[in-house]
Design an enzyme around this catalytic site. Sequence first.
Site: not given
Length: 391
Positions: A155, A280, A314
């Site tokens: 990520c 995040h 995401h």
Amino acid sequence: MFYLNQLGMVCPLGENHAEISRRLFAGDSGVGMTALCSPGRELALGCVETLLPDLSTLPLGQRSRNNQLALAALAQIRPEVDAAIRRFGPERVAVVLGTSTSGIGQSEAAFRHRLESQRFPADFDYAQQEMASPAATLASVLGVIGPAYVHSSACASSSKAMASAARLIKMGLCDAVLTGGVDSLCAFTVAGFGALESVSAARCNPFSANRNGINIGEGAALFLMSKVEAAVSLRGWGESSDGYHISAPDPSGAGARSAMEQAMARAGVAPAQVDYINLHGTATVQNDAMEGQVVGAMFADHVALSSTKPFTGHALGAAGAVEAGLCWLAMQDDNPLGRLPPHLWDGVGDPGLPQLNLAPVGARLGHPLRWALSNSFAFGGANASLLLGRE
């Protein structure tokens, strides 16, 4: 200075700046229910639904949905990229991207076909899933011969790619870089996060006491970075690797803190100067607990915060670039009152977290957004923070 001259972006919020900004500031999520990657079970996913470019003129090994997303983002800024290539020369322009899925979706379809027919389909090539494919494809399409490579660190991939792009310019190896990230939805990642019991069936709910997991998304965000002056620049970046656990974050947040501190120190900016932080904010119990504690300790409650993952899902390897793109849009001249990307959640605070200044829909600074910090914290302890500044 590392100016972000142009942004091309496709994500679940839309396919152009105006549409993405409108939906973002209005609190209109792009996450919806679908069984696309989980047959027989609907999940909330962030899907790109726009018509994507035709790939029939590309070599078979470059034909993937991932590359379609990348080319759709490139198309938005192609004239400016071509102008940079003419100005600096093809050998002085680089392509540095982040991805985590590449063309795995094509491999999934190919193996399903093989189970049914005992052979792979004619339109399958293993090269479609190679991690380097997005950078190689864009470099080939553009005719550039500068450095072209991909970061794949889960990520944090595209945030690290943008930091790497700035270093290439700083070292004098190139004059302009097409940088950012791209990732596409596939059953592999949805099932993988499902096996970790990290997937929420409904829209994710970051920093809520009721949070229970992430929504997977997809998208592409490409910046043209150079030393040519523009309104917004990448002023600082920080990277760390705490290696605490293969999937869980270090609960102390030491690596996350280090990344944020490095980004601010590189820019010469104090925590009190930061206007907004794009968290995040995955909406998993452990990530939000770690990030909330660290951000609360570093910034108290004076900085506006939000996680934009309830808008986009995401996007994994593309998440850092997509979220930096949302910050970039909020820092443009057409936002003089500093409207902020809002935080979509149920409003139920977690008593185990410090008081966080989560921006509601309609939140604004009353002045242009000057400093925006964007966090990406990945599996394996790969952490990255980007600090964008407005001149």
